[in-house]
Design an enzyme around this catalytic site. Structure first.
Site, mmCIF file in Angstrom:
data_model
loop_
_atom_site.group_PDB
_atom_site.id
_atom_site.type_symbol
_atom_site.label_atom_id
_atom_site.label_comp_id
_atom_site.label_asym_id
_atom_site.label_seq_id
_atom_site.Cartn_x
_atom_site.Cartn_y
_atom_site.Cartn_z
ATOM 1 N N HIS A 401 0.843 -1.202 0.000
ATOM 2 C CA HIS A 401 0.000 0.000 0.000
ATOM 3 C C HIS A 401 0.877 1.250 0.000
ATOM 4 O O HIS A 401 1.022 1.929 1.012
ATOM 5 C CB HIS A 401 -0.945 -0.014 1.194
ATOM 6 C CG HIS A 401 -2.037 -1.016 1.078
ATOM 7 N ND1 HIS A 401 -2.006 -2.227 1.737
ATOM 8 C CD2 HIS A 401 -3.197 -1.009 0.372
ATOM 9 C CE1 HIS A 401 -3.098 -2.920 1.452
ATOM 10 N NE2 HIS A 401 -3.843 -2.200 0.622
ATOM 11 N N HIS A 405 0.996 1.414 -5.692
ATOM 12 C CA HIS A 405 -0.372 0.912 -5.697
ATOM 13 C C HIS A 405 -1.353 2.019 -6.076
ATOM 14 O O HIS A 405 -2.299 1.788 -6.847
ATOM 15 C CB HIS A 405 -0.726 0.352 -4.318
ATOM 16 C CG HIS A 405 -2.169 -0.002 -4.151
ATOM 17 N ND1 HIS A 405 -2.788 -1.042 -4.834
ATOM 18 C CD2 HIS A 405 -3.145 0.554 -3.370
ATOM 19 C CE1 HIS A 405 -4.056 -1.116 -4.484
ATOM 20 N NE2 HIS A 405 -4.301 -0.157 -3.600
ATOM 21 N N HIS A 441 -7.112 7.166 -2.549
ATOM 22 C CA HIS A 441 -7.956 6.173 -1.875
ATOM 23 C C HIS A 441 -7.222 5.417 -0.746
ATOM 24 O O HIS A 441 -7.873 4.861 0.144
ATOM 25 C CB HIS A 441 -8.503 5.168 -2.895
ATOM 26 C CG HIS A 441 -7.556 4.077 -3.257
ATOM 27 N ND1 HIS A 441 -6.511 4.256 -4.137
ATOM 28 C CD2 HIS A 441 -7.482 2.775 -2.841
ATOM 29 C CE1 HIS A 441 -5.851 3.134 -4.264
ATOM 30 N NE2 HIS A 441 -6.407 2.209 -3.487
ATOM 31 N N ASP A 442 -5.886 5.369 -0.759
ATOM 32 C CA ASP A 442 -5.118 4.729 0.324
ATOM 33 C C ASP A 442 -4.086 5.683 0.907
ATOM 34 O O ASP A 442 -3.041 5.258 1.408
ATOM 35 C CB ASP A 442 -4.423 3.462 -0.183
ATOM 36 C CG ASP A 442 -5.332 2.239 -0.145
ATOM 37 O OD1 ASP A 442 -6.251 2.219 0.691
ATOM 38 O OD2 ASP A 442 -5.127 1.315 -0.953
ATOM 39 N N ASP A 549 -9.285 -1.490 -7.277
ATOM 40 C CA ASP A 549 -8.435 -1.624 -6.101
ATOM 41 C C ASP A 549 -7.953 -3.060 -5.913
ATOM 42 O O ASP A 549 -6.858 -3.293 -5.378
ATOM 43 C CB ASP A 549 -9.211 -1.143 -4.876
ATOM 44 C CG ASP A 549 -8.337 -1.014 -3.644
ATOM 45 O OD1 ASP A 549 -7.116 -0.831 -3.797
ATOM 46 O OD2 ASP A 549 -8.875 -1.090 -2.522
#
Length: 696
Positions: A401, A405, A441-442, A549
């Protein structure tokens, strides 16, 4: 019409009949010259002539065109040397009267010498009515010259930029338009050099900028306060109607762009259809150029034409990497040429960008979709934002992550938007939100799962009450970053746009929580079983981001295997922390007892394959009507990625490159699982063998 208005009407019609056959009235006469000729010529005799034939005026005014009489509205049209002149009589409040938002001031009094009011302005007025003289060229060859160029014209075109006209001359628009058509065709064929493309695009861009500067000057006139409208009214015929509309009818601006109608204030029954068409296409431009010298800047005939030209240039720019706003290293440009592929090599981008894939890929995507220009994102602000986002992904040095990614998910979202045609279904703001959600998103992922945060009682879990702990943090941290003036890419959004953008991003990022996975698929499956399903855009975008994802098992084997090893490294690091804290191991986190191949087979069969299947069904459901309907508001002329099946030739299909990848990867993992099982059996057999004891 009262007596005064009738006298004015008779006077003008008499002047028209008096001069329509005179050879000295050439088609090149300006409006002022034509008006002066009308006003200084024997109005008395003409007035008597028309007065003797009342059928030529009044409520049933006749229109004279080339000797033929047609019953029309209150207007008269005649032709002189290839040019058409029309006089429109409009009583106050009538169909042809210009509509005003405030009472108009009374006209100036007539001079004592009896000079007709027409000598004091291009609009002949009194308190009861108004007459307007308009002019156009009726040459058919000119209209035909503006049509789409033929293949023969394009084949004979020379792309040399040495002898092009100046960008602020009337001929520049035609030259630029023809070259853009040719460039687009050559790009499709792959038969043009980068240097030639760059020179011609630069010329076309300068032409558009010159026209834009000229148009904004006219727009400033139209945006004057209403207190000055009495003065502006005398200059109405010199002001483009799209500019007047911004003052008199602000709600018409959008409709003008959609319908390409430059004279929306003229009601349909005020003039004949052919006159309205002519006014919209020619009249405004003719008056705008009546006093213009040959070296002055050209004008587009309407806002819609300017918009189309801008879009046309933008489409060509999108075919090559845009480096105008931020310089891209050559190695990055080379890698980004494959950005539209399903199995994009983000690891190669990471190496080419010196460890900054989010910065370049995020910038490229937002620029390619026109978000930087559309939402006025300052380039420096965007660069700062992406740099800070990249730093946040690298904060905890996660094996999986991380910024790699984030770039991979953003590129996969781009594939779904572009290659399936989903972008034609979404608005600009929805595309903007989708791309930003994919990038953040992360953001600041800790390298551990939500379950770890809950079981260890971390501060983040306490803050978000054990619910979607990491996803809530990603969203909150990203929007907190955008509150910084140096990173606020949303600074030019309106209040309504910001609220919609924020809501969409929150919905999409929260949907990446795997605890919502099965409920999310169940809800979408149920919706798609309806006879006429209506898919909410937020839910559709959320499912897209969720599938992207978890999409690495659906990519090429070498990419998927590398992602799998990185993810397992991260899981094992979490397992080490759990062991140190005395917590039970989370699934797949015990480095000594994890079956890698079997876990990947189960992940593909029970998670990824069903997700991609539902996602494909949803895309075909929502994009099918766009395809079958031909052309939507944003649709291209070409069909959207269709795979026609023999059994169902009429059913819309999208390409599904992930199907083959999932099948291949699952096959390889099964072979690996068989080898691993054989190796474990052999190891157990060796461990069960009791070594022989030696006798003393």
């Amino acid at each position: 019409m009262d007596k005064n208005a009738a006298e004015s009407t008779k006077g003008i019609y008499g002047q028209v009949r008096q001069f329509r056959d005179k050879p000295d009235l050439s088609s090149e006469l300006s409006f002022e010259e034509l008006r002066n000729k009308f006003d200084t010529s024997a109005p008395q005799a003409a007035r008597k002539e028309i007065a003797s034939n009342p059928a030529t005026h009044g409520s049933a005014t006749r229109q004279v065109v080339s000797g033929k009489i047609f019953k029309k509205c209150k207007s008269a049209t005649f032709q002189i040397d290839g040019a058409t002149y029309t006089i429109v009589a409009s009583p106050p409040g009538g169909a042809g009267a210009p509509r005003e938002e405030a009472p108009r001031p009374p006209p100036p009094p007539a001079p004592r010498n009896g000079t007709p009011p027409s000598q004091h302005g291009s609009l002949i007025e009194n308190q009861q009515g108004a007459l307007t003289i308009v002019r156009r060229s009726s040459s058919r060859s000119k209209a035909e010259s503006c049509s789409t160029p033929t293949d023969e014209q394009l084949d004979s075109l020379d792309l040399d930029t040495e002898h092009l006209p100046a960008v602020d001359t009337p001929d520049a628009c035609d030259k630029a338009a023809l070259r853009l058509r040719y460039l687009l065709r050559q790009l499709n064929r792959g038969e043009i050099s980068a240097e030639t493309l760059q020179k011609n695009l630069q010329y076309a861009a300068k032409v558009l900028e010159a026209v834009y500067i000229d148009e904004t000057k006219d727009r400033r006139v139209a945006e004057q306060p209403r207190a000055q409208q009495s003065t502006l009214h005398m200059r109405r015929l010199r002001t483009p109607c799209w500019a007047r509309c911004s003052v008199e009818k602000p709600n018409e601006a959008k409709r003008l762009a959609d319908e390409d109608d430059e004279l929306s204030e003229v009601q349909p029954d005020a003039v004949p259809p052919e006159v309205r068409e002519w006014l919209a296409s020619t009249f405004t431009r003719q008056l705008a150029t009546a006093k213009r010298k040959s070296d002055e800047k050209p004008k587009f005939r309407s806002v819609a034409h300017a918009i189309r030209a801008g879009i046309f240039v933008d489409r060509i720019y999108r075919r090559v990497t845009s480096t105008a706003l931020m310089q891209f290293p050559q190695d990055v440009i080379r890698v980004l040429k494959t950005l539209d592929e399903w199995s994009f090599d983000v690891f190669a981008l990471h190496e080419a960008s010196s460890g900054a894939p989010v910065k370049y890929l995020g910038y490229e995507l937002l620029n390619r979709y026109g978000m930087i220009h559309k939402f006025k994102v300052p380039p420096t602000i965007l660069e700062n934002f992406l740099g800070r986002i990249e730093d946040g992904y690298c904060k905890f040095n996660n094996p999986y992550h991380n910024n790699l990614h984030a770039a991979d998910v953003a590129q996969t979202v781009h594939y779904m938007l572009c290659q399936t045609g989903l972008m034609n279904w979404l608005s600009d703001l929805e595309i903007f939100a989708t791309l930003v959600a994919a990038v953040v998103h992360d953001f600041e992922h800790t390298g551990t799962t939500n379950n770890f945060h809950v079981m260890s009682g971390s501060d983040t879990a306490l803050l978000y009450n054990d619910r979607a702990v990491l996803e809530n943090h990603h969203i909150s941290a990203a929007f907190r970053l955008m509150r910084d003036e140096e990173c606020n890419i949303l600074q030019n959004l309106s209040r309504e746009e910001f609220r919609e953008f924020r809501t969409l991003v929150i919905d999409m990022v929260l949907a990446t929580d795997m605890s919502f996975h099965f409920q999310q698929l169940k809800n979408m499956r149920s919706l798609l079983t309806l006879a006429e399903p209506t898919v909410d855009k937020s839910k559709a975008a959320s499912l897209i981001l969720h599938c992207c994802d978890i999409s690495h098992p659906a990519k090429r084997w070498d990419l998927h295997h590398r992602w799998t090893m990185s993810l397992l490294d991260e899981f094992f690091l979490q397992g080490d922390k759990e062991r140190d804290l005395g917590l039970p191991f989370s699934p797949l986190c015990d480095r000594n007892n994890t079956l890698v191949a079997e876990s990947q087979i189960g992940f593909i069969e029970f998670i990824v394959e069903p997700s991609m299947g539902v996602c494909a069904d949803m895309l075909e459901c929502i994009l099918g009507p766009l395809h079958s309907g031909g052309k939507g508001p944003n649709s291209s002329a070409e069909p959207i990625n269709e795979e026609s099946a023999a059994s169902e030739p009429s059913k819309f299909k999208i390409r599904k490159p992930w199907v083959a990848c999932l099948s291949d990867n699952k096959k390889i993992w099964k072979e690996q699982a068989a080898k691993d099982a054989e190796a474990r059996a052999k190891q157990e057999e060796e461990n069960n063998i009791v070594p022989p004891t030696t006798e003393e």
